[in-house]
Write a protein that holds these residues in place. Sequence first.
Motif, PDB file in Angstrom:
ATOM      1  N   ILE A  68       0.813  -1.173  -0.034  1.00  0.00           N
ATOM      2  CA  ILE A  68      -0.086  -0.027  -0.013  1.00  0.00           C
ATOM      3  C   ILE A  68       0.753   1.244   0.178  1.00  0.00           C
ATOM      4  CG2 ILE A  68      -1.636   1.496   1.484  1.00  0.00           C
ATOM      5  CD1 ILE A  68      -2.927  -0.738   0.110  1.00  0.00           C
ATOM      6  N   ASP A  69       1.862   1.127   0.723  1.00  0.00           N
ATOM      7  CA  ASP A  69       2.880   2.284   0.846  1.00  0.00           C
ATOM      8  C   ASP A  69       3.520   2.542  -0.431  1.00  0.00           C
ATOM      9  OD1 ASP A  69       2.273   2.833   3.583  1.00  0.00           O
ATOM     10  OD2 ASP A  69       3.945   2.116   4.368  1.00  0.00           O
ATOM     11  N   VAL A  70       4.074   1.580  -1.208  1.00  0.00           N
ATOM     12  CA  VAL A  70       4.426   1.742  -2.520  1.00  0.00           C
ATOM     13  C   VAL A  70       3.655   2.326  -3.398  1.00  0.00           C
ATOM     14  CG1 VAL A  70       5.730   0.556  -4.362  1.00  0.00           C
ATOM     15  CG2 VAL A  70       6.189  -0.123  -1.999  1.00  0.00           C
ATOM     16  N   ILE A  71       2.335   1.899  -3.503  1.00  0.00           N
ATOM     17  CA  ILE A  71       1.303   2.435  -4.373  1.00  0.00           C
ATOM     18  C   ILE A  71       1.081   3.896  -4.115  1.00  0.00           C
ATOM     19  CG2 ILE A  71      -1.116   2.140  -5.165  1.00  0.00           C
ATOM     20  CD1 ILE A  71      -0.877  -0.950  -4.200  1.00  0.00           C
ATOM     21  N   ARG A  72       1.030   4.213  -2.674  1.00  0.00           N
ATOM     22  CA  ARG A  72       0.864   5.483  -2.680  1.00  0.00           C
ATOM     23  C   ARG A  72       1.746   6.405  -2.916  1.00  0.00           C
ATOM     24  NH1 ARG A  72      -1.191   4.668   3.825  1.00  0.00           N
ATOM     25  NH2 ARG A  72      -3.592   4.524   3.660  1.00  0.00           N
ATOM     26  N   GLN A  73       2.936   6.014  -2.953  1.00  0.00           N
ATOM     27  CA  GLN A  73       4.182   6.592  -3.216  1.00  0.00           C
ATOM     28  C   GLN A  73       4.169   6.933  -4.738  1.00  0.00           C
ATOM     29  OE1 GLN A  73       7.813   4.705  -1.826  1.00  0.00           O
ATOM     30  NE2 GLN A  73       6.859   4.683   0.057  1.00  0.00           N
ATOM     31  N   ILE A  74       3.846   6.004  -5.664  1.00  0.00           N
ATOM     32  CA  ILE A  74       3.451   6.084  -6.927  1.00  0.00           C
ATOM     33  C   ILE A  74       2.355   6.923  -7.329  1.00  0.00           C
ATOM     34  CG2 ILE A  74       3.622   5.009  -9.056  1.00  0.00           C
ATOM     35  CD1 ILE A  74       6.164   4.503  -7.765  1.00  0.00           C
ATOM     36  N   PRO A 111      -0.757   5.947  -8.937  1.00  0.00           N
ATOM     37  CA  PRO A 111      -1.169   5.818 -10.166  1.00  0.00           C
ATOM     38  C   PRO A 111      -2.883   6.119 -10.213  1.00  0.00           C
ATOM     39  CG  PRO A 111      -1.060   3.688  -8.661  1.00  0.00           C
ATOM     40  CD  PRO A 111      -0.418   4.648  -7.922  1.00  0.00           C
ATOM     41  N   GLN A 112      -3.239   6.414 -11.417  1.00  0.00           N
ATOM     42  CA  GLN A 112      -4.791   6.742 -11.285  1.00  0.00           C
ATOM     43  C   GLN A 112      -5.352   5.338 -11.835  1.00  0.00           C
ATOM     44  OE1 GLN A 112      -2.906   8.924 -13.540  1.00  0.00           O
ATOM     45  NE2 GLN A 112      -2.635  10.199 -11.565  1.00  0.00           N
ATOM     46  N   LEU A 113      -4.677   4.497 -12.185  1.00  0.00           N
ATOM     47  CA  LEU A 113      -5.053   3.126 -12.666  1.00  0.00           C
ATOM     48  C   LEU A 113      -4.053   2.021 -12.084  1.00  0.00           C
ATOM     49  CD1 LEU A 113      -7.049   1.272 -14.468  1.00  0.00           C
ATOM     50  CD2 LEU A 113      -5.360   1.582 -16.259  1.00  0.00           C
ATOM     51  N   LEU A 114      -4.580   1.040 -11.358  1.00  0.00           N
ATOM     52  CA  LEU A 114      -3.782   0.019 -10.625  1.00  0.00           C
ATOM     53  C   LEU A 114      -4.188  -1.316 -11.188  1.00  0.00           C
ATOM     54  CD1 LEU A 114      -1.615  -0.739  -8.472  1.00  0.00           C
ATOM     55  CD2 LEU A 114      -3.510  -0.607  -6.997  1.00  0.00           C
ATOM     56  N   LEU A 115      -3.292  -2.250 -11.636  1.00  0.00           N
ATOM     57  CA  LEU A 115      -3.637  -3.472 -11.964  1.00  0.00           C
ATOM     58  C   LEU A 115      -3.044  -4.727 -10.915  1.00  0.00           C
ATOM     59  CD1 LEU A 115      -3.456  -2.936 -15.934  1.00  0.00           C
ATOM     60  CD2 LEU A 115      -5.565  -2.792 -14.421  1.00  0.00           C
ATOM     61  N   LEU A 116      -3.328  -5.665 -10.484  1.00  0.00           N
ATOM     62  CA  LEU A 116      -2.874  -6.202  -9.312  1.00  0.00           C
ATOM     63  C   LEU A 116      -3.105  -7.741  -9.900  1.00  0.00           C
ATOM     64  CD1 LEU A 116      -4.337  -4.569  -6.236  1.00  0.00           C
ATOM     65  CD2 LEU A 116      -2.156  -4.438  -7.068  1.00  0.00           C
ATOM     66  N   GLN A 117      -2.119  -8.526  -9.478  1.00  0.00           N
ATOM     67  CA  GLN A 117      -2.384  -9.885  -9.558  1.00  0.00           C
ATOM     68  C   GLN A 117      -2.188 -10.697  -8.191  1.00  0.00           C
ATOM     69  OE1 GLN A 117       0.282  -8.362 -11.519  1.00  0.00           O
ATOM     70  NE2 GLN A 117      -1.499  -7.447 -12.684  1.00  0.00           N
ATOM     71  N   GLY A 162      -7.849   4.921  -1.399  1.00  0.00           N
ATOM     72  CA  GLY A 162      -8.722   5.943  -2.054  1.00  0.00           C
ATOM     73  C   GLY A 162      -9.143   5.717  -3.550  1.00  0.00           C
ATOM     74  N   MET A 163      -9.415   4.196  -3.743  1.00  0.00           N
ATOM     75  CA  MET A 163      -9.724   4.010  -5.060  1.00  0.00           C
ATOM     76  C   MET A 163     -10.741   3.149  -5.126  1.00  0.00           C
ATOM     77  SD  MET A 163      -5.662   2.922  -6.573  1.00  0.00           S
ATOM     78  CE  MET A 163      -6.090   3.579  -8.289  1.00  0.00           C
ATOM     79  N   GLU A 164     -11.372   3.098  -6.372  1.00  0.00           N
ATOM     80  CA  GLU A 164     -12.456   1.809  -6.445  1.00  0.00           C
ATOM     81  C   GLU A 164     -11.691   0.878  -6.744  1.00  0.00           C
ATOM     82  OE1 GLU A 164     -15.683   2.211  -5.926  1.00  0.00           O
ATOM     83  OE2 GLU A 164     -15.533   4.411  -5.479  1.00  0.00           O
ATOM     84  N   LEU A 165     -12.426  -0.541  -6.695  1.00  0.00           N
ATOM     85  CA  LEU A 165     -11.583  -1.921  -6.839  1.00  0.00           C
ATOM     86  C   LEU A 165     -12.775  -2.882  -7.310  1.00  0.00           C
ATOM     87  CD1 LEU A 165      -8.944  -3.703  -6.196  1.00  0.00           C
ATOM     88  CD2 LEU A 165     -10.077  -4.164  -3.897  1.00  0.00           C
ATOM     89  N   TYR A 166     -12.203  -3.742  -8.291  1.00  0.00           N
ATOM     90  CA  TYR A 166     -13.033  -4.802  -8.969  1.00  0.00           C
ATOM     91  C   TYR A 166     -11.950  -6.073  -8.572  1.00  0.00           C
ATOM     92  CZ  TYR A 166     -15.348  -8.176 -11.814  1.00  0.00           C
ATOM     93  OH  TYR A 166     -15.877  -8.918 -12.709  1.00  0.00           O
TER      94      TYR A 166
END
Length: 276
Positions: free
Chosen positions: A22-28, A30-36, A55-59
């Motif tokens: 989460i910390d890494v994502i916040r530092q970057i 992104p407006q669009l995040l893809l996870l595996q 602070g993002m929507e998630l599917y």
Amino acid sequence: MLTVMSQNIQYGPDARRWDGIIDVIRQIGPQLLLLQEADHLQDPGRAAAARAALGMELYVAPSRSGRPVAVAWDPAHLRVEDVEARYAGDLHHGYAAARIAAWGIAAHLPAPLVAVSAHLIPYSTQQAAVEAQILAARVYRHGGIGLIAGDVNHPTFDDPEIDWTKVKPYNRASRCLPREHPDDPWVSNRAVGRVLRDADLTDVAAHLADARRDPALRRATGKHGGLRVDQIHVTPALTPAAVDYRVIEHDHSDHLAVVATLDLTRVDRGQLVDFT
């Protein structure tokens, strides 16, 4: 500018590792995040906590392997009209194809942007190539402005050969060409990379590495195999928009993160396609 980030989070991390991711994502940012391998996000409570933390929507997509992919987006900048997973059951891990409306930072696009979160099967290059063919068809939907990002798991079309003797035997068996004799050298099976190339998709890291004469952009992203398995591919309409790419080092997963910057004002309208 649209910042796209892809991260394999390694089997649904424990609380400590997830907090680090989460910390890494916040530092970057992104407006669009893809996870595996977003296993833990199948739990509604954890998914809700992730939405709040980012602070993002998630599917989270369906997955017959139990290791789903996910897609997240910043609703202040992007509006997702739909997330399609129609053929997820035909892929080992599934997929999620978000259709992003012409709104916010994508407002001037002549068609929706399709963003596919992908995780191809690791156990068979042949089967992964079939999965790549399915995803190539999905990414061109709705006009041909699209990207596929995620853990492709197999050699790219034209990265340099790695030292396969340092790779675990089961990964060699699934990612190299068959050998006639036990003493023959191991050679990458590039069938998956060839499918993506033949679908006219551009490997963003390779594209910018060649344009900038910077081979470091092709660096490995899997920590235990020496391959650049985490990849971002874009359709011809989106290729001119790919203006930056970087790899993000951290210790919270067995994969590094990959990030692309897309200047959506550079979309090539002459490359739009009619999928029908």
